[in-house]
Write an enzyme that holds these catalytic residues in place. Structure first.
Site, PDB file in Angstrom:
ATOM      1  CD  GLU A 104      -2.862  -1.236   2.320  1.00 53.37           C
ATOM      2  OE1 GLU A 104      -2.301  -1.527   3.400  1.00 53.37           O
ATOM      3  OE2 GLU A 104      -4.072  -1.029   2.230  1.00 53.37           O
ATOM      4  CD  GLU A 120      -3.405  -6.047   4.031  1.00 45.92           C
ATOM      5  OE1 GLU A 120      -3.524  -6.832   3.057  1.00 45.92           O
ATOM      6  OE2 GLU A 120      -2.715  -5.015   3.968  1.00 45.92           O
TER       7      GLU A 120
HETATM    8  C1  3H9 Z   1      -1.412  -4.644   7.245  1.00 43.02           C
HETATM    9  O1  3H9 Z   1      -0.460  -4.410   6.563  1.00 43.02           O
HETATM   10  C2  3H9 Z   1      -2.537  -3.678   7.480  1.00 43.02           C
HETATM   11  C3  3H9 Z   1      -2.578  -2.574   6.497  1.00 43.02           C
HETATM   12  O2  3H9 Z   1      -3.297  -2.944   5.349  1.00 43.02           O
HETATM   13  C4  3H9 Z   1      -3.274  -1.371   7.045  1.00 43.02           C
HETATM   14  C5  3H9 Z   1      -2.637  -0.680   8.172  1.00 43.02           C
HETATM   15  C6  3H9 Z   1      -3.356   0.574   8.571  1.00 43.02           C
HETATM   16  N1  3H9 Z   1       4.744  -7.312  11.199  1.00 43.02           N
HETATM   17  O3  3H9 Z   1       6.820 -15.738   8.521  1.00 43.02           O
HETATM   18  P1  3H9 Z   1       8.225 -15.702   8.989  1.00 43.02           P
HETATM   19  C7  3H9 Z   1       7.801 -11.374  11.559  1.00 43.02           C
HETATM   20  S1  3H9 Z   1      -1.547  -6.117   8.077  1.00 43.02           S
HETATM   21  C8  3H9 Z   1       5.562  -7.693  12.183  1.00 43.02           C
HETATM   22  O4  3H9 Z   1       8.707 -16.829   9.819  1.00 43.02           O
HETATM   23  P2  3H9 Z   1       9.149 -15.875   6.281  1.00 43.02           P
HETATM   24  C9  3H9 Z   1       7.289 -12.684  12.105  1.00 43.02           C
HETATM   25  O5  3H9 Z   1       6.460 -12.484  13.228  1.00 43.02           O
HETATM   26  C10 3H9 Z   1      -0.038  -6.952   7.704  1.00 43.02           C
HETATM   27  N2  3H9 Z   1       6.311  -8.807  12.144  1.00 43.02           N
HETATM   28  O6  3H9 Z   1       9.252 -15.465   7.802  1.00 43.02           O
HETATM   29  C11 3H9 Z   1       8.591 -13.367  12.443  1.00 43.02           C
HETATM   30  O7  3H9 Z   1       9.064 -12.789  13.644  1.00 43.02           O
HETATM   31  P3  3H9 Z   1       9.876 -13.617  14.709  1.00 43.02           P
HETATM   32  C12 3H9 Z   1      -0.074  -7.565   6.363  1.00 43.02           C
HETATM   33  C13 3H9 Z   1       6.214  -9.551  11.055  1.00 43.02           C
HETATM   34  O8  3H9 Z   1      10.403 -15.432   5.662  1.00 43.02           O
HETATM   35  C14 3H9 Z   1       9.511 -12.915  11.307  1.00 43.02           C
HETATM   36  O9  3H9 Z   1       8.896 -11.747  10.759  1.00 43.02           O
HETATM   37  N3  3H9 Z   1       1.106  -8.363   6.170  1.00 43.02           N
HETATM   38  C15 3H9 Z   1       5.379  -9.209   9.986  1.00 43.02           C
HETATM   39  O10 3H9 Z   1       8.727 -17.292   6.157  1.00 43.02           O
HETATM   40  C16 3H9 Z   1       9.683 -13.932  10.233  1.00 43.02           C
HETATM   41  O11 3H9 Z   1       8.406 -14.350   9.788  1.00 43.02           O
HETATM   42  C17 3H9 Z   1       1.134  -9.678   6.369  1.00 43.02           C
HETATM   43  O12 3H9 Z   1       0.139 -10.276   6.728  1.00 43.02           O
HETATM   44  C18 3H9 Z   1       4.637  -8.027  10.080  1.00 43.02           C
HETATM   45  N4  3H9 Z   1       3.808  -7.609   9.113  1.00 43.02           N
HETATM   46  O13 3H9 Z   1       7.936 -15.016   5.678  1.00 43.02           O
HETATM   47  C19 3H9 Z   1       2.435 -10.346   6.141  1.00 43.02           C
HETATM   48  N5  3H9 Z   1       5.486 -10.153   9.034  1.00 43.02           N
HETATM   49  O14 3H9 Z   1      11.146 -13.981  14.045  1.00 43.02           O
HETATM   50  C20 3H9 Z   1       2.617 -11.471   7.097  1.00 43.02           C
HETATM   51  C21 3H9 Z   1       6.365 -11.056   9.509  1.00 43.02           C
HETATM   52  O15 3H9 Z   1       9.981 -12.701  15.869  1.00 43.02           O
HETATM   53  N6  3H9 Z   1       3.922 -12.051   6.997  1.00 43.02           N
HETATM   54  N7  3H9 Z   1       6.808 -10.697  10.709  1.00 43.02           N
HETATM   55  O16 3H9 Z   1       9.024 -14.821  14.978  1.00 43.02           O
HETATM   56  C22 3H9 Z   1       4.234 -13.034   6.167  1.00 43.02           C
HETATM   57  O17 3H9 Z   1       3.441 -13.468   5.374  1.00 43.02           O
HETATM   58  C23 3H9 Z   1       5.602 -13.605   6.265  1.00 43.02           C
HETATM   59  O18 3H9 Z   1       6.086 -13.351   7.554  1.00 43.02           O
HETATM   60  C24 3H9 Z   1       6.624 -13.053   5.260  1.00 43.02           C
HETATM   61  C25 3H9 Z   1       8.012 -13.627   5.611  1.00 43.02           C
HETATM   62  C26 3H9 Z   1       6.224 -13.530   3.870  1.00 43.02           C
HETATM   63  C27 3H9 Z   1       6.675 -11.565   5.296  1.00 43.02           C
END
Ligand code: 3H9
Length: 699
Positions: free
Chosen positions: A105, A125
């Protein structure tokens, strides 16, 4: 600082630097706003590039910040994007590796976007029970078309940048860089090339229409409703994208905002966010540092080629890790291999597995009848008969043949892992790996940590679990570990409900309506009622005063063990899994009730659900206070991944938190008054009582 500011010639570069994935937390948002202010104030700067350090452009809003005061604090993401749009100088997003959620975004709020190939692009999301809340539902349809955008928003699935770049007419990417390595350089060059172009292009000014209009959205809504039972977010995504096609940009944004705020407060979203964090937390063991060196696991041995051994072996073959299977007899080996082959062949037939992959997997499988052949393997998993004498013989052999440093794992589901470890001279190398059946399908793996299990063994098996795509949850040693220990209490409540007036179908229906994949009686029939019978026989010796319903014993005395005998609590037709209520079973329950002098009463679905679920919660609390599990979220993962607990309720402990522990304890006190129930059982676990009294939660 979680966003850095540098100037390269005439181009300012703002680099998000908030590991692990550049989540857009408050300090990062502030860093971007500060960088924008500096760049606009510097007369020498003619363009601004925003990029991400490390392994992401940005994974989106900082999920860990949700629910905290920081989440709403200014500058919020929408305000930051407003700053980008209002910039007098062009802003270019340079995206690589991951551009998701709020990260994407942010990029769509820029004037231009340059992307590296291989970048995972998503608005995920919806997987957190939300919709994109910083303009994603309004801008993405303007950039890649309504249908492609809605598809991405409703599924939350990631698409590779090179695929998106091929969408006809797409305006999401202005340039695809040659490689991730050249992205920075190419983004700078692009920035220079557009520095003087005016007016600055804004996504909000692009048109957004669908030729079929309302008819298309009605179709989309029907599709989504059918697929997303229990989850409100997907249908809301449709509403927001439809608003993009019908309203002015800012009005569409207002619709998105309102829905985002409403969804954020739903129990479904809270549960999904809990699960996201719980899944990642499960792999962390409090006293095992994340930098603990792990042992190298390049080959596996599996003892036992039965259903469990075969399923376990397939996990490793799927991950490209060679497996050697051992059995006592060649026929048993042949049977085991044939089953594995059959499983793979059916996947090939269904088009789920390519022939060359199948060949490759089978080529990694070898067999032996001799323990001596296992000497070279790095890890062995025993999946033999659940009897301590049998385990003793196996582990003595393993202790004799396995090389020093090899990990010796038992797939026991009930036995004492410390005792099993004591059969060896290397208890520090012994660990429990409780796979769930079918082992090649079920995601859950309970990792049972013995008293003497070495920390590096724990660290290693957690890594191995990830490689074979399991969600590993650590349990201490106790009868039944986390999952089966809890399910026993759940089953006991199921029994009391029959004694008091329910039929198995009524209990199952109530809890299935709550969202469980299967009620306790259908589950018993699937797992085999004889298993619970054997446990109860043990229990009456160990705990002679334990109160339980005898109905399940009566059922087993009739030989009704469940699906495998074609009859259990229900009847089954060969080849089908439909549970057909059986009048004789209902009569058996009624007769038993009469014999006990119980007058049946009508029990509400609400009471059924509360008694079954709170039975899990109370035992879960005991498991926590005994340190068998180190965190409540681990217990939730066990139940969600291994026992069909409804995902939208986030696991038993999370559900109890949502209901309020005070309310849970009040209900337990009521149940304790019921003379037909077990007052001792309903005494709240001290941890639960304490948290309830303090107004706290498990998680
Ligand atoms: C949003 O964006 C709302 C908006 O539209 C509006 C706002 C107003 N934040 O999955 P992994 C951490 S909602 C904080 O094992 P990978 C995760 O907790 C968000 N931390 O790695 C972990 O921490 P730890 C929309 C995050 O390489 C570490 O990163 N976004 C976030 O297999 C490694 O994670 C999503 O839903 C985050 N947003 O995959 C994305 N994302 O080491 C969700 C990850 O302390 N994330 N962490 O346990 C994913 O799909 C995967 O984590 C990603 C990496 C593909 C990014």
């Amino acid at each position: 600082m979680t966003a850095q500011y540098q100037v390269h010639g005439n181009v300012a570069v703002i680099t998000l630097n908030n590991p692990p994935v550049n989540g857009l937390g408050l300090s990062t948002r502030q860093g971007i706003a500060d960088g924008m202010a500096s760049a606009n104030a510097d007369a020498a700067v003619t363009a601004i590039v925003i990029t991400g350090a490390g392994k992401a452009f940005s994974g989106g809003a900082d999920i860990k910040e949700f629910g905290s005061p920081k989440a709403g604090q200014e500058p919020n993401l929408n305000s930051v994007i407003a700053v980008l749009e209002a910039s007098a100088k062009p802003v270019i997003a340079a995206m690589h590796t991951v551009a998701m959620g709020g990260g994407l975004e942010l990029a769509m709020g820029c004037h231009y976007r340059v992307v590296a190939p291989g970048c995972s692009v998503a608005l995920p999301e919806v997987k957190l029970g939300l919709l994109p809340g910083a303009g994603g539902t309004q801008r993405l349809p303007r950039l890649i078309g309504v249908e492609a955008a809605l598809n991405m928003i409703v599924t939350g699935e990631a698409v590779k940048s090179e695929m998106l770049a091929m969408v006809p007419g797409q305006k999401l990417f202005d340039k695809v860089a040659a490689s991730a390595d050249t992205l920075a350089e190419e983004a700078l060059a692009f920035a220079r090339s557009v520095a003087d172009v005016r007016p600055l292009p804004l996504v909000r000014n692009l048109p957004c229409k669908h030729p079929q209009g309302d008819a298309y959205f009605q179709f989309a809504r029907n599709m989504v409703n059918g697929m997303s039972k229990n989850f409100p977010a997907p249908a809301k995504c449709v509403d927001a994208v439809q608003a993009a096609t019908k309203k002015k940009f800012d009005d569409g944004m207002a619709v998105e905002r309102e829905i985002f705020i409403a969804l954020m407060a739903t129990p479904e979203s809270k549960s999904l966010r809990h699960i996201f964090l719980a899944e990642r937390a499960a792999s962390k063991i409090p006293d095992v540092p994340s930098d603990t060196p792990v042992r190298e696991i390049k080959s596996i041995a599996v003892i036992g080629a039965g259903t469990m051994g075969g399923g376990i072996a397939m996990n490793f073959l799927n991950a490209g890790i060679p497996v050697k299977m051992l059995e006592m007899k060649q026929e048993a080996l042949d049977r085991g291999i044939a089953t594995i082959r059959k499983n793979y062949e059916s996947q090939v037939k269904k088009g789920k597995l390519k022939q060359d992959k199948y060949d490759q997997r089978m080529s990694l499988l070898s067999t032996t009848l001799s323990y001596d052949d296992l000497a070279g393997t790095d890890m062995v998993i025993e999946a033999v008969f659940e009897e301590i004498g049998v385990k003793e013989a196996v582990f003595k052999e393993l202790d004799r043949v396995m090389k020093p440093g090899a990990i010796l794992a038992s797939n026991t589901s009930t036995l004492d892992v410390d005792k099993i470890a004591s059969f060896t001279k290397r208890p520090e190398d012994v660990v429990g790996l409780h796979f769930f059946s079918p082992a090649n399908v079920m995601k859950l793996l309970e990792v049972v940590r013995g008293k003497k299990t070495a920390k590096d063994v724990m660290a290693t098996v957690m890594v191995v679990a990830k490689k074979i795509k399991k969600i590993a949850v650590v349990s201490g040693v106790c009868d039944g570990f986390i999952g089966n220990r809890m399910v026993e209490q759940y089953g006991r409540q199921g029994g009391f409900l029959l004694d008091e007036g329910c039929t198995p179908a009524q209990v199952d229906k109530a809890i299935e309506k709550f969202g469980f994949a299967m009620g306790p009686f259908r589950m018993g029939d699937l797992a085999g009622n004889d298993i619970g019978w054997a446990i109860r026989k043990r229990r009456v010796v160990e705990q002679p005063d334990m109160k339980y319903s005898k109905t399940a014993d009566l059922l087993c005395e009739k030989g009704r063990f469940g699906q495998k005998t074609g009859a259990g609590w229900y009847d089954y037709v060969a080849g089908k899994r439909d549970a057909i209520p059986n009048a004789d079973v209902v009569k058996m329950i009624e007769d038993h009730r009469k014999a006990l002098g119980i007058t049946p009463r009508k029990i509400s679905d609400e009471e059924i659900v509360q008694r079954l679920v709170y039975a899990l919660v109370n035992e879960g609390a005991r498991i926590l206070e005994e340190g068998i599990s180190s965190k409540a979220s681990d217990i939730d993962m066990v139940y969600l991944m291994g026992y069909g607990f409804p995902i939208h309720r986030g696991g038993p402990m999370n559900y109890a938190d949502q209901v309020g522990l005070f309310n849970v304890v009040q209900a337990m006190k009521r149940f304790a008054q019921n003379p037909l129930d077990d007052a001792k059982f309903w005494a709240p676990a001290p941890l639960l009582a304490k948290l309830a009294a303090e107004g706290k939660t498990f998680n």
